[in-house]
Design an enzyme around this catalytic site. Structure first.
Site, PDB file in Angstrom:
ATOM      1  N   SER A 140      -8.492   0.201  -6.634  1.00  0.00           N
ATOM      2  CA  SER A 140      -8.001  -1.035  -6.042  1.00  0.00           C
ATOM      3  C   SER A 140      -8.190  -0.968  -4.539  1.00  0.00           C
ATOM      4  CB  SER A 140      -6.505  -1.202  -6.378  1.00  0.00           C
ATOM      5  OG  SER A 140      -5.887  -2.175  -5.566  1.00  0.00           O
ATOM      6  N   TYR A 153       2.325   2.172  -6.453  1.00  0.00           N
ATOM      7  CA  TYR A 153       1.019   1.636  -6.818  1.00  0.00           C
ATOM      8  C   TYR A 153      -0.051   2.092  -5.831  1.00  0.00           C
ATOM      9  CZ  TYR A 153      -2.571  -1.720  -8.194  1.00  0.00           C
ATOM     10  OH  TYR A 153      -3.747  -2.292  -8.612  1.00  0.00           O
TER      11      TYR A 153
END
Length: 295
Positions: A140, A153
């Site tokens: 990501s 995350y």
């Protein structure tokens, strides 16, 4: 016309019950691959399998379960054949302040996104060695610069990127390709509250308008499939992210500066109310707890 480089081979996709995982499974199936769908939700996996163009098998397994993943790898080989493509896509996210976050949820995000990827690789590397295959780690832009209120995350995606980079060098002598996919804003269940969750709203508002665009999972899956066909070392979704690579040393400073301003304007009570796991898939994973999937 698509090149027939994938036709007849076996692909494994974790986190295939919905979102990018399900969309990529469809893309690979339409490319002529036999697809193994892995995830915790058996019924949802089977629903996805029914939408695929070719042969598909479903395996209800937790990617953090080492023994379960080893069994799933054996079953994939027995049912479909040796895997040529393995996509470590399974992931969950949570928002909220680190100091008040549920420690178990924080660790679960890291376990799924980072340790789950390593467990996936460990289970399927013997097959990829035999097929001289390709391992794709879904990362990501959270790996570019860590945003506040998403510490688990961001940490897990940065770790997954580093893991894949290290693995790439280790398995190159076996002619195994390792790619890293960098996903930006993507329309999935994880981002279903993108216009209501104060953390997600603030993150998008701090970016240029073009960078805040949300891309459909189907489009992201097409970019990923093209990367799989090329055995790409890096896959950027959207492609313009490639232009950001030279600027990465600046991102931690820039993100920290923007974050301080954004946090000063944010409603702390609203942040606390919205804290927790994001999306249907994350909620389903969290509700499962540590109970193995049923038969």
């Amino acid at each position: 016309m698509r090149e027939p480089v994938l036709r007849g081979r076996v692909a494994v996709v974790t986190g295939a019950a919905r979102g990018v995982g399900a969309a990529l499974a469809r893309e690979l199936s339409e490319s002529g691959m036999r697809v193994a769908l892995l995830g915790r939700e058996r019924a949802t996996l089977h629903a996805v399998a029914r939408t695929l163009a070719g042969e598909a098998h479903c395996y209800a397994v937790d990617v953090t379960d080492k023994a379960g993943m080893a069994r799933a790898a054996e079953q994939v080989a027995d049912d479909l054949g040796q895997a040529s493509v393995v996509v470590a896509n399974a992931g969950i996210a949570a928002t909220g302040p680190f100091t008040t976050a549920d420690p178990d949820l924080w660790e679960r995000v890291v376990n799924v996104n980072l340790l789950g990827s390593a467990t996936t690789a460990r289970a399927f590397l013997p097959q990829l060695t035999r097929t001289r295959g390709y391992f794709l780690q879904i990362a990501s832009t959270a790996a570019f610069g860590a945003a506040p209120m998403m510490s688990a995350y961001c940490a897990s995606k940065a770790g997954a990127e580093s893991f894949a980079q290290s693995l790439r060098a280790e398995v190159a002598p076996q002619r195994i390709g390792v790619g890293i996919a960098y996903l930006h804003w993507t329309s999935t269940a994880m981002t279903q509250d993108i216009d209501e969750n104060p953390v997600l709203v603030a993150l998008r508002a701090s970016q240029p308008r073009f960078a805040g665009r949300v891309h459909e999972a189907e489009q992201v899956a097409r970019w990923l499939r093209e990367g799989v066909e090329r055995r790409a070392t890096s896959v950027y979704c959207p492609p313009w992210l490639r232009l950001m690579e030279p600027l990465r040393p600046l991102f931690p400073f820039l993100v920290a500066r923007v974050a301080r301003r954004a946090l000063a304007r944010m409603d702390t009570a609203a942040i606390e109310r919205s804290a927790g796991v994001l999306g249907t898939g994350g909620a389903a994973d969290w509700q499962h707890g540590h109970v193995p999937p049923g038969p």
